[in-house]
Design an enzyme around this catalytic site. Structure first.
Site, PDB file in Angstrom:
ATOM      1  N   HIS A  59      35.059  36.882  85.287  1.00 20.23           N
ATOM      2  CA  HIS A  59      33.638  36.688  84.990  1.00 20.23           C
ATOM      3  C   HIS A  59      33.017  35.618  85.890  1.00 20.23           C
ATOM      4  CE1 HIS A  59      30.128  37.457  82.701  1.00 20.23           C
ATOM      5  NE2 HIS A  59      30.720  37.798  81.585  1.00 20.23           N
ATOM      6  N   ALA A  60      33.824  34.747  86.470  1.00 20.60           N
ATOM      7  CA  ALA A  60      33.292  33.740  87.389  1.00 20.60           C
ATOM      8  C   ALA A  60      32.687  34.386  88.634  1.00 20.60           C
ATOM      9  CB  ALA A  60      34.392  32.760  87.799  1.00 20.60           C
TER      10      ALA A  60
END
Length: 484
Positions: free
Chosen positions: A142-143
């Protein structure tokens, strides 16, 4: 002598740093079913020729400096390190039929949702090729970006199969332009009282925005501190993110959802979705013997709202521009969306679930809750650090009941190379919630992945059926309403 361009490390955004916290650490999984058997060499060629490897996020390592700050550092991509080929069928003991591909893929996704995270020795993404089940699983941290960014990237690797050039189309959610300008040229038709009424409406809109924002922002802060949903059979809590998972799929027809939304003025697909969730959860709680629960019991969901200047998905090249109104990354706010328990028979009209959901969501739209959550998260990350921000987000999740997201996919069927896609589904790694739901639409259908802590919710397949039946019941009621 020509100048030599020296690449420098790029710091992670505050949201990207948050998703690397051990208590939040989030990986997104996108399962793509294919019509024909997978040719690994063809997949490798498609990826090599796609925009994915040209994007700096997908060709950079995540490193930490001496102060513990995270940065992106460009590196060489060895695609073989990112393509993981599984030749044998996925099985769960002797309970899984060799031809039950959906259960096999869901079992695989549930298993890796609580496994170790992505390796920091390479860029934070992988593609798993489940050859026996004709399925690709994109595993993306998700980064790297949010659902809008990552879906735009995935679609850049696909093509339309209707013969048209260009990337797959995404439904537009831009507001329709007002016709007021075309009506204002009628001489004195814009009398003073019309102008006065217009300003009163605008003023009342600001008043509502202020009131709703104050209420929702205070609630948001209290949720981060100590206010918690009453415990039910779907409640999670601290440490539940480590519990084993099960995954089931609820299937919806977009046309059915459109029929339902027409029965309530100005309703949206999101309104219908939350009405379905409210009705489905009530059905499930009754099934689990929760009849003693109080009517109207609140179960609070955590939802993400896209904050970009342009809604929906875009061409990947537009997202990659620094001055884009819809930039790449994690650009979303968090809002709290409550649904309410009503035992079977308490509401003879199934559309009441939709009507209550619409009232609640309309109030959220009149507030700045999502922008507040984004800004306060940014400030906490900047001035207090990722540990405090991670703790506050963790507490919000522990104090609520479920996670929900809805991502809009392409309207028409698309293909990876020459292999048509039969379904697209998305879910994420485990959270302290015992129930997370992620819906993704594709070619007239919408599949919702229901990820549960199996020791708390042992029967996600039945829960999926509750949601499906709730929509069909609303459709019948809507059809009768629309005829009348």
């Amino acid at each position: 002598m020509g100048s030599v361009e020296i690449e420098t490390d790029e710091p992670l955004t505050p949201a990207g740093r948050l998703f690397l916290r051990p208590e939040i650490n989030q990986v997104i999984y996108c399962a793509i079913g294919l019509k024909n058997p997978i040719d690994p060499a063809s997949i490798k060629t498609e990826v090599l020729n796609s925009l994915m490897l040209k994007h700096p996020r997908f060709s950079s390592l995540m490193i930490r400096d001496s102060n513990g700050r995270e940065h992106w550092r460009r590196t060489h991509i060895n695609l073989d390190d990112h393509l993981i080929i599984l030749h044998n069928p996925i099985k769960e003991g002797d309970l899984l039929d060799d031809k039950d591909h959906e259960s096999a893929v869901n079992h695989f996704l549930a298993d890796i949702s609580t496994s170790s995270g992505l390796s920091y020795d390479k860029p934070l993404w992988e593609i798993h090729l489940l050859l026996a089940h004709k399925c690709l699983v994109f595993r993306l941290h998700h980064a790297l970006g949010d659902g809008v960014s990552l879906m735009s990237m995935l679609l850049a690797c696909c093509r339309r199969i209707d013969g048209e050039e260009g990337l797959p189309r995404i439904p537009s959610f831009e507001n329709k332009k007002s016709n007021s300008s075309s009506r204002s040229g009628g001489g004195c038709s814009g009398s003073w009282w019309r102008l006065y009424l217009h300003y009163l409406i605008v003023l009342w809109g600001f008043v509502k925005m202020g009131l709703f924002s104050l209420v929702f922002v205070v609630e948001f802060v209290l949720r981060a501190l100590w206010v918690r949903d009453r415990e039910t059979v779907i409640s999670g809590g601290e440490g539940v993110e480590l519990w084993p998972r099960k995954l089931a799929t609820a299937r919806f027809s977009i046309q059915d959802m459109k029929v339902v939304k027409k029965a309530v003025r100005n309703a949206t697909i999101n309104d219908v979705l939350f009405g379905v969730i409210s009705s489905g959860l009530s059905r499930y709680l009754d099934h689990r013997g929760s009849n003693a629960l109080q009517q109207g019991l609140r179960m609070t969901g955590v939802a993400m709202v896209n904050l970009r200047g342009q809604a929906g998905l875009q061409d990947l090249s537009a997202l990659m521009k620094d001055n884009s109104v819809s930039p790449w990354g994690n650009k979303f706010g968090m809002i709290l969306l409550p649904v309410y328990y009503h035992t079977s028979g308490a509401d003879p009209d199934p559309l009441q679930y939709l009507k209550r959901a619409k009232v609640m969501i309309d109030r959220k739209k009149h507030s700045v809750e999502s922008h507040f959550s984004y800004k306060i998260g940014y400030l906490v990350m900047t001035y207090l650090g990722s540990m405090v921000a991670g703790l506050l987000n963790y507490r919000i999740i522990c104090n609520t009941s479920f996670t929900i997201s809805n991502v809009v996919g392409p309207q028409e069927e698309i293909a990876v190379g020459d292999n048509p896609i039969t379904y697209m589904r998305v879910n994420s790694s485990s959270l302290p919630h015992a129930l997370t739901m992620h819906m993704l639409s594709y070619a007239g259908r919408a599949d919702m992945q229901i990820l549960v802590a199996k020791d708390i919710i042992p029967d996600p397949e039945f829960l999926a059926k509750c949601f499906e039946e709730a929509l069909l019941e609303m459709k019948e009621a809507a059809a009768a309403t629309n005829k009348s």
